[in-house]
Scaffold this motif. Structure first.
Motif, PDB file in Angstrom:
ATOM      1  N   ARG A  35       0.820  -1.217   0.000  1.00  0.00           N
ATOM      2  CA  ARG A  35       0.000   0.000   0.000  1.00  0.00           C
ATOM      3  C   ARG A  35       0.851   1.263   0.000  1.00  0.00           C
ATOM      4  O   ARG A  35       0.311   2.366   0.017  1.00  0.00           O
ATOM      5  N   ALA A  36       2.176   1.106  -0.003  1.00  0.00           N
ATOM      6  CA  ALA A  36       3.059   2.268   0.052  1.00  0.00           C
ATOM      7  C   ALA A  36       3.049   3.024  -1.278  1.00  0.00           C
ATOM      8  O   ALA A  36       3.127   2.423  -2.347  1.00  0.00           O
ATOM      9  N   GLU A  37       2.942   4.329  -1.183  1.00  0.00           N
ATOM     10  CA  GLU A  37       3.047   5.202  -2.348  1.00  0.00           C
ATOM     11  C   GLU A  37       4.481   5.712  -2.419  1.00  0.00           C
ATOM     12  O   GLU A  37       4.957   6.403  -1.518  1.00  0.00           O
ATOM     13  N   VAL A  38       5.187   5.362  -3.498  1.00  0.00           N
ATOM     14  CA  VAL A  38       6.602   5.703  -3.649  1.00  0.00           C
ATOM     15  C   VAL A  38       6.784   6.638  -4.836  1.00  0.00           C
ATOM     16  O   VAL A  38       6.221   6.401  -5.917  1.00  0.00           O
ATOM     17  N   LEU A  39       7.589   7.663  -4.636  1.00  0.00           N
ATOM     18  CA  LEU A  39       7.929   8.604  -5.706  1.00  0.00           C
ATOM     19  C   LEU A  39       9.435   8.572  -5.924  1.00  0.00           C
ATOM     20  O   LEU A  39      10.200   8.705  -4.963  1.00  0.00           O
ATOM     21  N   GLU A  40       9.853   8.383  -7.177  1.00  0.00           N
ATOM     22  CA  GLU A  40      11.274   8.514  -7.492  1.00  0.00           C
ATOM     23  C   GLU A  40      11.486   9.770  -8.330  1.00  0.00           C
ATOM     24  O   GLU A  40      10.864   9.944  -9.375  1.00  0.00           O
ATOM     25  N   LEU A  41      12.392  10.613  -7.880  1.00  0.00           N
ATOM     26  CA  LEU A  41      12.741  11.835  -8.595  1.00  0.00           C
ATOM     27  C   LEU A  41      14.018  11.593  -9.390  1.00  0.00           C
ATOM     28  O   LEU A  41      15.067  11.296  -8.814  1.00  0.00           O
ATOM     29  N   GLY A  42      13.941  11.717 -10.710  1.00  0.00           N
ATOM     30  CA  GLY A  42      15.088  11.440 -11.561  1.00  0.00           C
ATOM     31  C   GLY A  42      15.286   9.953 -11.721  1.00  0.00           C
ATOM     32  O   GLY A  42      16.293   9.393 -11.295  1.00  0.00           O
ATOM     33  N   THR A  43      14.368   9.294 -12.381  1.00  0.00           N
ATOM     34  CA  THR A  43      14.371   7.825 -12.415  1.00  0.00           C
ATOM     35  C   THR A  43      15.445   7.235 -13.313  1.00  0.00           C
ATOM     36  O   THR A  43      15.852   6.091 -13.129  1.00  0.00           O
ATOM     37  N   GLY A  44      15.924   7.983 -14.319  1.00  0.00           N
ATOM     38  CA  GLY A  44      16.949   7.432 -15.201  1.00  0.00           C
ATOM     39  C   GLY A  44      16.456   6.189 -15.916  1.00  0.00           C
ATOM     40  O   GLY A  44      15.416   6.207 -16.573  1.00  0.00           O
ATOM     41  N   MET A  55       8.318  -4.907  -5.050  1.00  0.00           N
ATOM     42  CA  MET A  55       7.915  -5.174  -3.668  1.00  0.00           C
ATOM     43  C   MET A  55       6.436  -4.877  -3.438  1.00  0.00           C
ATOM     44  O   MET A  55       5.958  -4.947  -2.311  1.00  0.00           O
ATOM     45  N   GLY A  56       5.745  -4.511  -4.517  1.00  0.00           N
ATOM     46  CA  GLY A  56       4.316  -4.268  -4.425  1.00  0.00           C
ATOM     47  C   GLY A  56       3.916  -2.835  -4.225  1.00  0.00           C
ATOM     48  O   GLY A  56       2.722  -2.524  -4.166  1.00  0.00           O
ATOM     49  N   ALA A  57       4.889  -1.928  -4.105  1.00  0.00           N
ATOM     50  CA  ALA A  57       4.559  -0.519  -3.891  1.00  0.00           C
ATOM     51  C   ALA A  57       3.931   0.084  -5.134  1.00  0.00           C
ATOM     52  O   ALA A  57       4.157  -0.380  -6.263  1.00  0.00           O
ATOM     53  N   ARG A  58       3.152   1.130  -4.922  1.00  0.00           N
ATOM     54  CA  ARG A  58       2.574   1.880  -6.037  1.00  0.00           C
ATOM     55  C   ARG A  58       3.548   3.012  -6.352  1.00  0.00           C
ATOM     56  O   ARG A  58       3.729   3.929  -5.553  1.00  0.00           O
ATOM     57  N   VAL A  59       4.160   2.933  -7.517  1.00  0.00           N
ATOM     58  CA  VAL A  59       5.331   3.756  -7.824  1.00  0.00           C
ATOM     59  C   VAL A  59       5.020   4.787  -8.897  1.00  0.00           C
ATOM     60  O   VAL A  59       4.457   4.467  -9.950  1.00  0.00           O
ATOM     61  N   THR A  60       5.431   6.019  -8.625  1.00  0.00           N
ATOM     62  CA  THR A  60       5.425   7.092  -9.614  1.00  0.00           C
ATOM     63  C   THR A  60       6.870   7.528  -9.803  1.00  0.00           C
ATOM     64  O   THR A  60       7.586   7.753  -8.824  1.00  0.00           O
ATOM     65  N   ALA A  61       7.314   7.619 -11.052  1.00  0.00           N
ATOM     66  CA  ALA A  61       8.696   7.987 -11.348  1.00  0.00           C
ATOM     67  C   ALA A  61       8.715   9.202 -12.269  1.00  0.00           C
ATOM     68  O   ALA A  61       7.991   9.247 -13.265  1.00  0.00           O
ATOM     69  N   VAL A  62       9.557  10.166 -11.930  1.00  0.00           N
ATOM     70  CA  VAL A  62       9.635  11.435 -12.666  1.00  0.00           C
ATOM     71  C   VAL A  62      11.031  11.600 -13.258  1.00  0.00           C
ATOM     72  O   VAL A  62      12.033  11.216 -12.632  1.00  0.00           O
ATOM     73  N   ASP A  63      11.102  12.166 -14.446  1.00  0.00           N
ATOM     74  CA  ASP A  63      12.389  12.555 -15.015  1.00  0.00           C
ATOM     75  C   ASP A  63      12.172  13.699 -15.988  1.00  0.00           C
ATOM     76  O   ASP A  63      11.104  13.807 -16.608  1.00  0.00           O
ATOM     77  N   VAL A  64      13.187  14.541 -16.115  1.00  0.00           N
ATOM     78  CA  VAL A  64      13.105  15.654 -17.045  1.00  0.00           C
ATOM     79  C   VAL A  64      13.481  15.222 -18.462  1.00  0.00           C
ATOM     80  O   VAL A  64      13.227  15.941 -19.424  1.00  0.00           O
ATOM     81  N   HIS A  87       6.672  13.232 -16.812  1.00  0.00           N
ATOM     82  CA  HIS A  87       7.748  14.070 -17.337  1.00  0.00           C
ATOM     83  C   HIS A  87       7.733  15.431 -16.641  1.00  0.00           C
ATOM     84  O   HIS A  87       6.681  16.058 -16.512  1.00  0.00           O
ATOM     85  N   GLY A  88       8.902  15.868 -16.202  1.00  0.00           N
ATOM     86  CA  GLY A  88       8.989  17.189 -15.610  1.00  0.00           C
ATOM     87  C   GLY A  88      10.147  17.319 -14.653  1.00  0.00           C
ATOM     88  O   GLY A  88      10.963  16.417 -14.482  1.00  0.00           O
ATOM     89  N   ASP A  89      10.206  18.480 -14.012  1.00  0.00           N
ATOM     90  CA  ASP A  89      11.316  18.853 -13.141  1.00  0.00           C
ATOM     91  C   ASP A  89      11.008  18.513 -11.689  1.00  0.00           C
ATOM     92  O   ASP A  89      10.123  19.131 -11.074  1.00  0.00           O
ATOM     93  N   LEU A  90      11.703  17.523 -11.153  1.00  0.00           N
ATOM     94  CA  LEU A  90      11.559  17.114  -9.748  1.00  0.00           C
ATOM     95  C   LEU A  90      10.084  16.928  -9.383  1.00  0.00           C
ATOM     96  O   LEU A  90       9.371  16.200 -10.035  1.00  0.00           O
ATOM     97  N   GLY A  91       9.607  17.614  -8.351  1.00  0.00           N
ATOM     98  CA  GLY A  91       8.252  17.363  -7.867  1.00  0.00           C
ATOM     99  C   GLY A  91       7.149  18.084  -8.607  1.00  0.00           C
ATOM    100  O   GLY A  91       5.961  17.898  -8.278  1.00  0.00           O
ATOM    101  N   ALA A  92       7.484  18.891  -9.618  1.00  0.00           N
ATOM    102  CA  ALA A  92       6.460  19.674 -10.318  1.00  0.00           C
ATOM    103  C   ALA A  92       5.332  18.825 -10.908  1.00  0.00           C
ATOM    104  O   ALA A  92       4.156  19.194 -10.806  1.00  0.00           O
ATOM    105  N   PRO A  93       5.621  17.669 -11.534  1.00  0.00           N
ATOM    106  CA  PRO A  93       4.535  16.901 -12.143  1.00  0.00           C
ATOM    107  C   PRO A  93       3.570  16.256 -11.148  1.00  0.00           C
ATOM    108  O   PRO A  93       2.504  15.782 -11.557  1.00  0.00           O
TER     109      PRO A  93
END
Length: 221
Positions: A35-44, A55-64, A87-93
């Motif tokens: 049930r964990a909500e995970v955000l990766e900034l700059g996923t590459g 691991m079952g987390a709900r993942v959002t990944a951002v990259d510019v 797509h976007g800059d760090l936490g903006a999206p």
């Protein structure tokens, strides 16, 4: 993990592995990782995001970088993991959203140029003369991206002043500490800049290795 790693996208290296292990420990300590909500900034390449999704987390990944996002999309599909890409800059999206865990392996290599490169492979590692161009911004944004009891995990080099990250996270209202360390020799990029690092006082003369650290900043529940 076998992943697509095209030129121009940061390939998983020692720092990626250190961050992934810290992520696994963080999620394993939770009662319900699924049930964990995970955000990766700059996923590459998406390597860390894929680990979290595994691991079952709900993942959002951002990259510019659109190329990085395309790479992460392919890698998540190849591993049959669901990762929401933005797509976007760090936490903006994801402005206005809150996460249980924010992770990032941002550019942190000190560079002669004061600004971030607009293109080219250096975009994945150059971070201004002190290596903190992205680190400081993430520290300022982190608290606003976390829900109560959430945490941020940042990996960086000892050349980019871990103490400054600890201070910045504390100033943002988080409880910071170092949770993982790894010493490794300089790779090609760091080796090519070693003489300049010495001139800037970033390393003692003759040193050709660095310590990587993962810093955790926890938001009080």
């Amino acid at each position: 993990m076998m992943l697509l790693r095209p030129p121009g996208v940061y390939p998983p290296q020692g720092d990626s592995a250190l961050l992934a292990r810290a992520l696994i420990e963080e999620l394993s300590a939770r009662r319900a990782p699924g049930r964990a909500e995970v955000l990766e900034l700059g996923t590459g390449s998406g390597a860390v995001a894929v680990v979290a999704a595994g691991m079952g987390a709900r993942v959002t990944a951002v990259d510019v970088s659109w190329l990085a996002l395309a790479t992460a999309w392919i890698n998540s599909r190849l591993r049959r993991r669901r990762v929401h890409l933005r797509h976007g800059d760090l936490g903006a999206p994801v402005r206005g959203r809150r996460f249980d865990l924010v992770v990032s392996n941002p550019p942190y290599v000190p560079a002669r140029s004061a600004g971030a490169p607009g293109h080219g492979p250096e975009r994945a590692w150059d971070a201004g003369p002190d290596g903190r161009l992205l680190l400081d911004r993430i520290c300022r944004q982190a608290a606003g991206l976390l829900g109560p009891g959430g945490a941020v995990l940042l990996v960086q080099s000892s050349l980019a002043a871990p103490a400054a990250t600890l201070d910045a996270l504390a100033a943002a209202g988080l409880r910071p500490r170092i949770v993982a360390r790894r010493r490794q020799p300089f790779g090609p990029v760091m080796s090519a800049r070693a003489a300049w690092f010495e001139q800037q006082g970033l390393i003692p003369r003759g040193v050709r290795d660095e310590e990587l650290v993962v810093i955790r900043g926890a938001r009080p529940a």
